[in-house]
Design a protein around this motif. Structure first.
Motif, PDB file in Angstrom:
ATOM      1  N   HIS A  60      -7.385   1.618  -9.756  1.00 29.85           N
ATOM      2  CA  HIS A  60      -7.202   3.056  -9.520  1.00 29.85           C
ATOM      3  C   HIS A  60      -7.781   3.871 -10.675  1.00 29.85           C
ATOM      4  O   HIS A  60      -7.916   5.073 -10.578  1.00 29.85           O
ATOM      5  CB  HIS A  60      -5.716   3.388  -9.411  1.00 29.85           C
ATOM      6  CG  HIS A  60      -5.067   2.814  -8.179  1.00 29.85           C
ATOM      7  ND1 HIS A  60      -4.733   1.488  -8.056  1.00 29.85           N
ATOM      8  CD2 HIS A  60      -4.719   3.399  -7.010  1.00 29.85           C
ATOM      9  CE1 HIS A  60      -4.183   1.283  -6.873  1.00 29.85           C
ATOM     10  NE2 HIS A  60      -4.162   2.419  -6.221  1.00 29.85           N
ATOM     11  N   LYS A  79     -11.531   1.502  -5.546  1.00 28.71           N
ATOM     12  CA  LYS A  79     -11.541   2.971  -5.501  1.00 28.71           C
ATOM     13  C   LYS A  79     -12.473   3.555  -6.543  1.00 28.71           C
ATOM     14  O   LYS A  79     -13.185   4.502  -6.302  1.00 28.71           O
ATOM     15  CB  LYS A  79     -10.140   3.503  -5.780  1.00 28.71           C
ATOM     16  CG  LYS A  79      -9.193   3.339  -4.638  1.00 28.71           C
ATOM     17  CD  LYS A  79      -7.956   4.150  -4.925  1.00 28.71           C
ATOM     18  CE  LYS A  79      -7.081   4.174  -3.693  1.00 28.71           C
ATOM     19  NZ  LYS A  79      -6.021   5.146  -3.825  1.00 28.71           N
ATOM     20  N   PHE A 103      -6.702  -6.420  -5.856  1.00 30.81           N
ATOM     21  CA  PHE A 103      -6.387  -4.993  -5.982  1.00 30.81           C
ATOM     22  C   PHE A 103      -7.565  -4.306  -6.662  1.00 30.81           C
ATOM     23  O   PHE A 103      -7.879  -4.620  -7.814  1.00 30.81           O
ATOM     24  CB  PHE A 103      -5.136  -4.772  -6.846  1.00 30.81           C
ATOM     25  CG  PHE A 103      -3.898  -5.469  -6.341  1.00 30.81           C
ATOM     26  CD1 PHE A 103      -3.668  -6.803  -6.614  1.00 30.81           C
ATOM     27  CD2 PHE A 103      -2.960  -4.779  -5.607  1.00 30.81           C
ATOM     28  CE1 PHE A 103      -2.531  -7.448  -6.170  1.00 30.81           C
ATOM     29  CE2 PHE A 103      -1.799  -5.406  -5.154  1.00 30.81           C
ATOM     30  CZ  PHE A 103      -1.590  -6.747  -5.434  1.00 30.81           C
ATOM     31  N   PHE A 133       2.091   2.052  -3.394  1.00 31.82           N
ATOM     32  CA  PHE A 133       1.068   2.730  -4.207  1.00 31.82           C
ATOM     33  C   PHE A 133       1.029   4.214  -3.864  1.00 31.82           C
ATOM     34  O   PHE A 133       0.972   5.073  -4.725  1.00 31.82           O
ATOM     35  CB  PHE A 133      -0.326   2.147  -3.944  1.00 31.82           C
ATOM     36  CG  PHE A 133      -0.554   0.827  -4.609  1.00 31.82           C
ATOM     37  CD1 PHE A 133      -0.139   0.597  -5.898  1.00 31.82           C
ATOM     38  CD2 PHE A 133      -1.213  -0.192  -3.940  1.00 31.82           C
ATOM     39  CE1 PHE A 133      -0.364  -0.618  -6.523  1.00 31.82           C
ATOM     40  CE2 PHE A 133      -1.439  -1.410  -4.544  1.00 31.82           C
ATOM     41  CZ  PHE A 133      -1.014  -1.621  -5.841  1.00 31.82           C
ATOM     42  N   THR A 157      -5.766  -3.114  -2.018  1.00 29.01           N
ATOM     43  CA  THR A 157      -6.444  -1.820  -2.130  1.00 29.01           C
ATOM     44  C   THR A 157      -7.911  -2.102  -2.430  1.00 29.01           C
ATOM     45  O   THR A 157      -8.226  -3.058  -3.143  1.00 29.01           O
ATOM     46  CB  THR A 157      -5.889  -0.983  -3.306  1.00 29.01           C
ATOM     47  OG1 THR A 157      -5.789  -1.834  -4.447  1.00 29.01           O
ATOM     48  CG2 THR A 157      -4.545  -0.410  -2.999  1.00 29.01           C
ATOM     49  N   ASN A 187      -0.990   2.849 -11.229  1.00 21.93           N
ATOM     50  CA  ASN A 187      -0.770   1.778 -10.260  1.00 21.93           C
ATOM     51  C   ASN A 187      -1.382   0.447 -10.707  1.00 21.93           C
ATOM     52  O   ASN A 187      -0.923  -0.617 -10.292  1.00 21.93           O
ATOM     53  CB  ASN A 187      -1.343   2.175  -8.895  1.00 21.93           C
ATOM     54  CG  ASN A 187      -0.384   3.075  -8.111  1.00 21.93           C
ATOM     55  OD1 ASN A 187       0.820   3.032  -8.332  1.00 21.93           O
ATOM     56  ND2 ASN A 187      -0.909   3.872  -7.213  1.00 21.93           N
ATOM     57  N   ARG A 224       0.843  -1.213   0.000  1.00 20.92           N
ATOM     58  CA  ARG A 224       0.000   0.000   0.000  1.00 20.92           C
ATOM     59  C   ARG A 224       0.873   1.256   0.000  1.00 20.92           C
ATOM     60  O   ARG A 224       0.571   2.242  -0.666  1.00 20.92           O
ATOM     61  CB  ARG A 224      -0.911  -0.006   1.225  1.00 20.92           C
ATOM     62  CG  ARG A 224      -1.893  -1.139   1.164  1.00 20.92           C
ATOM     63  CD  ARG A 224      -2.975  -1.040   2.226  1.00 20.92           C
ATOM     64  NE  ARG A 224      -3.760  -2.242   2.189  1.00 20.92           N
ATOM     65  CZ  ARG A 224      -3.850  -3.116   3.180  1.00 20.92           C
ATOM     66  NH1 ARG A 224      -3.231  -2.898   4.312  1.00 20.92           N
ATOM     67  NH2 ARG A 224      -4.590  -4.191   3.053  1.00 20.92           N
TER      68      ARG A 224
END
Ligand SMILES: O=C(O)CCC(=O)C(=O)O
Ligand SMILES: [Fe+2]
Length: 538
Positions: free
Chosen positions: A386, A485, A383, A124, A482, A405, A121
């Motif tokens: 992004h 997002k 993941f 990133f 992650t 990313n 993390r």
């Protein structure tokens, strides 16, 4: 939209011996769920007295002929889950409930400790606040006009002679800089020549090149990466020997301005590197070195785009002429007072540049993979994306489009010998299904009482997870490095049957999954234990 999370597994089974006791009723519900019961039917009065109220549950009180004198309440699988939920909030303990058998599962039950994923993390987060590189452009983009109507000059910046450059240098004003809302001339701070945008003309329109895509991919993340970008031509700067620009931040021209784009032409020069600083970190873009050999018949420009709050500095030019044009970058979805000449960004896809946080991410990932204590039985890393990607009816095109990313995860995983894959994530009530393809829902309708997750598991070997991994033991576990997002959606129509048939949609969102084998052979996946999955409560 109709609920996608309906449905039962297996055949209808009646529990006739339901007691009035709430806990017994709930464990009957648990049992029913575990046996794949399609509907739980009980005497209406008993159910009501046991706290199952019609308004809270999707109940139907249709009375089959055999029960004419004894109205029954039919509870759906969703109702049963709700009953279990309400008992959990009251601290009641219930048996573990296997929902459906999962064989040949594609995930692994082990979870990593949250701290062990922290290094990934951090890598990133270490993504720098700028993007830079060189970009080949059509030679016509290197033609620049300057001067007055009756005294115009044209210079080809891919083949510029010393004389042409001297004429341009002489035509420049001395560059000022903004200080306390005033333009200040101080050659101990900024020593350079400049032309305002009204005094020169360039053929470069960033929106008609891949520059905007490079800025978007390299600089913007999350929801910002989907916003329209407007570009405004600002100035031409000429730095001859001894010229420089001391550390400063660019003055934002409006609320919507988020950064600056500097293009460096391939005119021969030495020195004049652009140094960027942010959060006690420092990076250097040495345009002279990057552009060596990039003039001529197949010329390239150097580009650097950075956020407005990034401090930057042009180091002294040692020889030759360093020529730049600058653009202000705005978000196009905010009203701007600036005179932007912007068009929307082009759709052309570009290959991503290698971000400076790549080494950090690669080292962190490699350290984890080599650590025998990290996922000793193998496991699955997930993941969230992004950036947003267009999804059609396949995922095959996604790896080529990955940016920032997301591209980093893909590239580094492959370099380290583990296989990344694009998956689509579906939320189905409390279940999450991860599917390695874009499912086809043509044959699916929720009238069949098969939950979406179950359907996806059966047809596409979806990994099925329960949302709340802290409370619930599931055979499927995924380590989210992650979260999701931004959402790149797949929208699939299917027929939903409630009171009447209607068209409904299932929504899936893409993410990246990297499955890992045991230490020493991370690329070899561990065979799934052939046991029942337990979706249960403690
Ligand atoms: O010419 C450059 O590389 C940077 C120019 C600059 O920082 C500015 O004009 O504010
Ligand atoms: Fe600047």
């Amino acid at each position: 939209m109709a609920n996608t999370a309906t449905g039962f597994v297996g055949s209808i089974l009646e529990f006739s011996a339901i007691s009035l006791d709430q806990n017994v009723l709930r464990s009957s519900a648990a049992n029913a769920l575990s046996r794949g019961v399609k509907r739980l039917s009980c005497r209406h009065k008993q159910a009501l007295r046991s706290g199952v109220r019609g308004s809270n549950f999707r109940t139907s009180t249709d009375t089959p002929p055999a029960c004419r004198f004894s109205p029954r309440l039919h509870l759906t699988r969703v109702d049963l889950w709700k009953m279990l939920d309400s008992s959990m909030t009251r601290g009641c303990s219930l048996p573990v409930i296997p929902v459906f058998n999962i064989e040949n599962m594609s995930s692994h039950p082990t979870l990593a400790t949250p701290e062990s994923l922290e290094s990934l993390r951090e890598a990133f987060a270490a993504k720098p606040p700028f993007v830079s590189g060189t970009l080949p452009l059509d030679p016509k983009n290197f033609i620049l006009f300057h001067g007055a109507v009756k005294n115009a000059h044209c210079i080809d910046l891919a083949h510029a002679s010393e004389e042409d450059l001297q004429i341009l240098t002489n035509a420049c004003d001395r560059a000022t800089f903004g200080l306390n809302k005033e333009d200040v001339l101080d050659e101990s701070y900024r020593k350079a020549g400049k032309l305002d945008s009204s005094s020169f003309s360039t053929s470069i329109v960033p929106e008609r090149t891949s520059l905007i895509d490079l800025v978007r991919a390299g600089l913007l993340e999350g929801m910002d990466a989907t916003r329209p970008i407007k570009v405004e031509l600002y100035k031409l700067n000429v730095y001859d020997e001894g010229s420089f620009f001391k550390p400063h931040q660019d003055t934002p021209r409006s609320e919507s301005m988020f950064g600056s784009l500097v293009l460096v032409f391939p005119t021969p020069h030495k020195g004049g590197a652009l140094v960027l600083r942010d959060d006690e970190k420092e990076w250097t873009f040495d345009s002279a070195a990057a552009l060596t050999g990039h003039a001529g018949d197949t010329p390239s420009i150097g580009y650097v785009a950075f956020f407005s709050d990034v401090e930057h500095e042009v180091l002294p030019v040692e020889s030759g002429h360093r020529l730049t044009i600058t653009f202000n970058l705005y978000f196009g979805d905010i009203e701007t007072t600036g005179d932007t000449t912007a068009l929307s960004s082009s759709e052309a896809s570009v290959s991503p540049t290698i971000p400076p946080n790549e080494i950090l991410f690669k080292t962190a990932f490699q350290t984890l993979l080599e650590d025998p204590a990290f996922l000793p039985d193998g496991g699955t890393l997930a993941f969230g994306m992004h950036h947003v990607y267009p999804i059609k009816d396949s995922l095959k095109h996604i790896p080529k489009l990955l940016k920032g990313n997301d591209a980093l995860v893909w590239r580094v995983s492959k370099q380290l010998g583990v296989k990344p894959r694009v998956y689509v994530l579906y939320k189905d009530g409390r279940l999450t299904a991860l599917v390695p393809t874009v499912p086809n829902f043509k044959g699916y309708c929720d009238q069949e009482d098969i939950s979406l997750a179950e359907q996806l598991h059966r047809t596409y070997h979806a990994m099925v997870l329960l949302d709340d991994v802290k409370r619930i033991d599931t055979a499927e576990r995924v380590n989210w490095v992650t979260g999701m997002k931004v959402l790149s959606r797949v929208k699939s129509p299917y027929m939903a049957y409630g009171n009447q048939a209607e068209l409904s949609y299932a929504y899936g969102d893409v993410c990246l999954i990297v499955r890992l084998g045991r230490p020493g052979s991370r690329g070899e996946l561990v065979a799934r234990p052939k046991k029942k999955a337990h979706y249960g409560f403690y």
